[in-house]
Design a protein around this motif. Structure first.
Motif, short mmCIF file in Angstrom:
data_model
loop_
_atom_site.label_atom_id
_atom_site.label_comp_id
_atom_site.label_asym_id
_atom_site.label_seq_id
_atom_site.Cartn_x
_atom_site.Cartn_y
_atom_site.Cartn_z
N GLY A 87 -0.54 -1.12 9.76
CA GLY A 87 -0.50 -0.51 8.44
C GLY A 87 0.53 0.58 8.26
O GLY A 87 0.78 1.00 7.15
N ARG A 88 1.09 1.07 9.37
CA ARG A 88 2.10 2.09 9.23
C ARG A 88 3.11 1.97 10.36
O ARG A 88 2.74 1.68 11.49
CB ARG A 88 1.48 3.48 9.26
CG ARG A 88 2.39 4.54 8.65
CD ARG A 88 1.90 5.93 8.94
NE ARG A 88 2.31 6.33 10.28
CZ ARG A 88 1.78 7.38 10.92
NH1 ARG A 88 0.83 8.07 10.35
NH2 ARG A 88 2.20 7.71 12.11
N GLY A 89 4.39 2.20 10.04
CA GLY A 89 5.39 2.15 11.10
C GLY A 89 6.77 2.12 10.52
O GLY A 89 6.95 1.98 9.31
N SER A 90 7.76 2.30 11.41
CA SER A 90 9.12 2.29 10.91
C SER A 90 10.07 1.71 11.95
O SER A 90 9.90 1.91 13.15
CB SER A 90 9.57 3.69 10.52
OG SER A 90 10.02 4.39 11.66
N PHE B 256 2.74 -4.46 5.57
CA PHE B 256 2.00 -3.18 5.55
C PHE B 256 0.59 -3.39 5.01
O PHE B 256 -0.38 -2.84 5.54
CB PHE B 256 2.72 -2.15 4.67
CG PHE B 256 3.91 -1.51 5.33
CD1 PHE B 256 3.74 -0.67 6.41
CD2 PHE B 256 5.20 -1.75 4.87
CE1 PHE B 256 4.83 -0.06 7.03
CE2 PHE B 256 6.30 -1.16 5.49
CZ PHE B 256 6.11 -0.32 6.57
N ALA B 257 0.49 -4.18 3.95
CA ALA B 257 -0.81 -4.39 3.32
C ALA B 257 -1.80 -5.03 4.28
O ALA B 257 -2.95 -4.61 4.40
CB ALA B 257 -0.63 -5.25 2.07
N ILE B 258 -1.33 -6.07 4.98
CA ILE B 258 -2.22 -6.78 5.90
C ILE B 258 -2.67 -5.87 7.04
O ILE B 258 -3.82 -5.85 7.44
CB ILE B 258 -1.52 -8.03 6.46
CG1 ILE B 258 -1.41 -9.08 5.36
CG2 ILE B 258 -2.26 -8.59 7.66
CD1 ILE B 258 -0.55 -10.26 5.74
N GLY B 259 -1.71 -5.11 7.58
CA GLY B 259 -2.04 -4.22 8.69
C GLY B 259 -2.98 -3.11 8.24
O GLY B 259 -3.85 -2.66 8.98
#
Lengths: 356, 357
Positions: free
Chosen positions: A300-303, A229-232
């Motif tokens: 950075g965001r997703g599920s 998440f951080a990298i994205g």
């Protein structure tokens, strides 16, 4: 999309790592793309809430299915058929979720599935028995993913281009290896194992479920997931926080490659053959599933839950159209409308700031 | 004898260009149907009755040959068959160009053959429309053109067209199923169809032939689920189809390569109440028909042996002879090959045409 490593090429190893506490805080800060402003926004920042829209779409499709086709849609065997057809592309989509959250994209998944399936079913490979088939598929898939990752992370090639190159060459290699022949699996035990239905659930569906659960744990309960998440969200911030962005990117692509290898095993089992035509258009189907699942293409965001719902929605749609004996052209139009509708719905629900 | 590589699928006329572009990008192999017998059935054909006087060695004929790239089995078989057939004759010299899916390149290849002053040209155009002009140029230069399968836009572009019959293939499948249903005494059968890529003209022709033949018997297609000429697509389509129809009496699957997936889905679902008819005539399908232990009872062919015939015709044109079983002194201007219905009863005669897919 591409993580910009500072042009001097220094990696984070040169700097002294901050204390673990501090590192976590910065990672979290880098991962959050938008600061919630109101209480409502805070509630909706919860991914579960974002999936509500998808669940609504899926329920709507199911209601239509039941109304139109009644028992032939709602029967246990039909539900299992839907899940079995969703399983192969589902496994690929789980891996794709990781790459996209990490700010990348992979267009070569279908070609990697084809190459893995062909390599795993050559006469030489089949001499090693069923485990030879499985092992080869997983290794070839992972190797292709590694190549993608290295070209992207260390070669600084935009993921879109790097994986486009892999798309062309992997399928070409698959055609060369198989000489355009369809390669049959000679081990009936291999086919039988994957056709089995322990406790009434097909092995393929169990594999999909296991992949989804493991993927969810990896993404939401480990440092690896947090770093993704951080990298994205912000590659530069992640790098300053002490994450080796390039190595992590390679790992993400390799993970997706491994998923493609698993999918290749599943598809060999389903069709009893390996061929260079396998995995046709997987890149589009998996990206579509990931996107309607609420994952941001910018990273950075997703599920994983959203992705699984996305895959099942498309698979169910396909099934309903067949049950109703409708035209495939109409199906394609419906698919497009659903993609747009689902994403619009999510934006309403999640109040995504214009920046994303 | 050594069979050419399997026929996998064959891109066709109009759909091919768009498909090809998609293929390059999306990694979809621009597929279409393939067909039967990548044969070296040529020798068998040449010893068939009526060959007699025409097979006598005559003056040397130089035959130019141009076809699309052998990127899938069917075209591969076409090219192999042409070479094998030419090798049968000491009075035929074959000048075969490198196969290409680039229309521009194919045009310049044909121009090169014209400049080399070959006696006769055999052309399977990647895109019939685009090659029409250069084929007309060859005809104007006094070089007769044998047009293979994908047809040119104008009759002025060829001396003879020889190709398969997609509509007839559908008719053959429909006729077989209609008869099977009548023999079984099923009054209103549930008939399903698994075509290949629906947007291709060849698929549309096949489906029309199938529907027309069924209509003549008072039946119709109840369920239609397109696949995409691949085993994977066949498996998907058949899985959904078997859910859609609780009881089926007959299925026609357009393509035997796709049929591998269809059969796999049928085995998974443990269904066997119907008769399955294939299309193309792969070796796998013929073996299954011969073994007679499954649902696959029949396949209708579409054969790359047509290119062997094209070489024989080119030679006859070069010798200014007609076909020995006809009265006329010259070969006809158009030959549509029949699609054979292969069942357990005649499968042995067709085994040599079965291609390994």
């Amino acid at each position: 999309m591409n993580e910009q490593v500072s042009s001097t090429g220094t990696t984070s190893t040169g700097t002294t790592a901050p204390p673990a506490q501090e590192q976590k805080r910065v990672e979290r800060a880098a991962a959050s793309t938008a600061t919630p402003t109101s209480r409502l926004d805070r509630v909706l920042a919860n991914p579960a809430a974002r999936n509500l829209g998808l669940v609504a779409v899926l329920l709507l499709i199911c209601v239509i299915g039941v109304v139109e086709s009644g028992s032939s849609f709602a029967s246990q065997s039909n539900v299992l058929t839907i899940l079995r057809l969703a399983s192969t592309i589902g496994v690929v989509s789980v891996g794709m979720t990781f790459v996209i959250i990490g700010g990348g994209i992979d267009l070569s998944v279908g070609a990697i599935v084809a190459l893995s399936s062909v390599w795993a079913t050559t006469v030489a490979t089949q001499d090693f028995g069923p485990f030879g088939i499985i092992f080869t598929a997983l290794v070839v898939g992972t190797a292709c993913g590694l190549v993608n990752g290295v070209v992207v992370a260390y070669g600084r090639v935009v993921p879109f281009i790097a994986t486009l190159a892999m798309l062309a060459s992997a399928r070409g290699l698959a055609e060369k290896i198989s000489d355009l022949q369809t390669q049959r699996v000679t081990h009936t035990g291999f086919i039988r194992f994957f056709r089995a239905e322990p406790a009434g659930i097909p092995v393929l569906v169990l594999m999909f479920a296991a992949t989804a659960v493991l993927g969810w744990l990896l993404l939401n309960r480990t440092t690896f997931g947090r770093r993704t998440f951080a990298i994205g969200g912000n590659a530069e911030a992640a790098r300053l926080a002490g994450i080796d962005v390039r190595r992590h990117t390679v790992a993400l692509f390799a993970l997706l490659g491994l998923c493609c290898g698993i999918a290749a095993v599943m598809i060999i089992a389903r069709t009893t053959v390996g061929t260079s035509s396998h995995g046709n258009l997987y890149e589009l189907d998996s990206i579509a599933a990931v996107v309607i699942g609420g994952t941001l293409l910018s990273g950075g965001r997703g599920s994983i839950v959203g992705t699984v719902l996305g895959v099942v929605i498309f698979s169910t749609l396909n099934n309903i159209f067949t049950l109703q004996n409708l035209d495939t052209s109409d199906q394609a139009v419906a698919k497009g409308l659903i993609i747009v509708a689902a994403v619009l719905l999510q934006q309403r629900v999640a109040r995504v700031p214009g920046t994303s | 004898m050594d069979l050419p590589e399997n026929l996998r699928r064959r891109s066709f006329l109009l759909g091919a260009g768009a498909l090809g572009a998609g293929a390059a990008l999306a990694g979809c192999t621009g597929n279409s149907s393939k067909d039967d017998t990548a044969n070296v059935a040529a020798p068998a054909a040449s010893s068939a009755g009526g060959g007699g006087g025409n097979d006598a060695i005559g003056q040397k004929v130089v035959v130019g040959f141009s076809a699309p790239a052998a990127d899938h089995g069917w075209i591969g078989a076409i090219t192999k068959n042409a070479k094998a057939q030419a090798a049968q004759y000491s009075d035929v010299e074959l000048k075969a160009t490198e196969g290409t899916n680039d229309t521009n390149q194919q045009i310049s290849q044909v121009e090169t053959l014209i400049n080399a002053k070959v006696g006769v040209l055999v052309i399977l155009p990647y895109d019939g429309k685009a090659l029409t002009e250069v084929a007309t140029k060859a005809m104007d230069a006094g070089i007769p053109v044998v047009n293979l399968d994908r047809v040119f836009d104008s009759p002025l572009a060829y001396r003879i067209w020889i190709g398969g019959d997609n509509y007839g293939m559908g008719v053959a499948a429909g006729t077989y199923i209609a008869k099977a249903m009548k023999d079984k005494g099923v009054s209103s059968p549930v008939i399903a169809e698994i075509p290949g890529i629906d947007s291709l003209p060849l698929t549309q022709q096949r489906s029309k032939g199938f529907a027309d033949a069924l209509k003549a018997a008072g039946f119709k297609v109840a369920n239609r689920v397109p696949a995409d000429f691949t085993p994977e697509g066949g498996e998907k389509a058949a899985s959904n189809l078997l859910q859609a129809a609780g009881k089926i009496d007959a299925i026609w699957n357009h393509d035997d390569d796709q049929g591998i997936g269809v059969l796999s889905a049928i085995e998974s679902a443990k269904r066997s109440e119907f008769v399955l008819v294939g299309g193309a005539g792969s070796k796998n399908a013929m073996d299954a028909i011969k073994a007679d232990n499954g649902v696959l009872k029949c396949t209708v062919t579409y054969s790359p042996s047509m290119s062997s015939s094209a070489i024989k015709l080119a030679r006859l044109i070069g010798h200014s002879k007609g076909m020995s079983d006809l009265v006329e002194k010259e070969v006809p201007t158009s030959i549509t090959l029949a699609s054979a219905t292969v069942t357990k009863d005649n499968v042995d005669q067709y085994m040599q045409f079965g291609f390994t897919s």
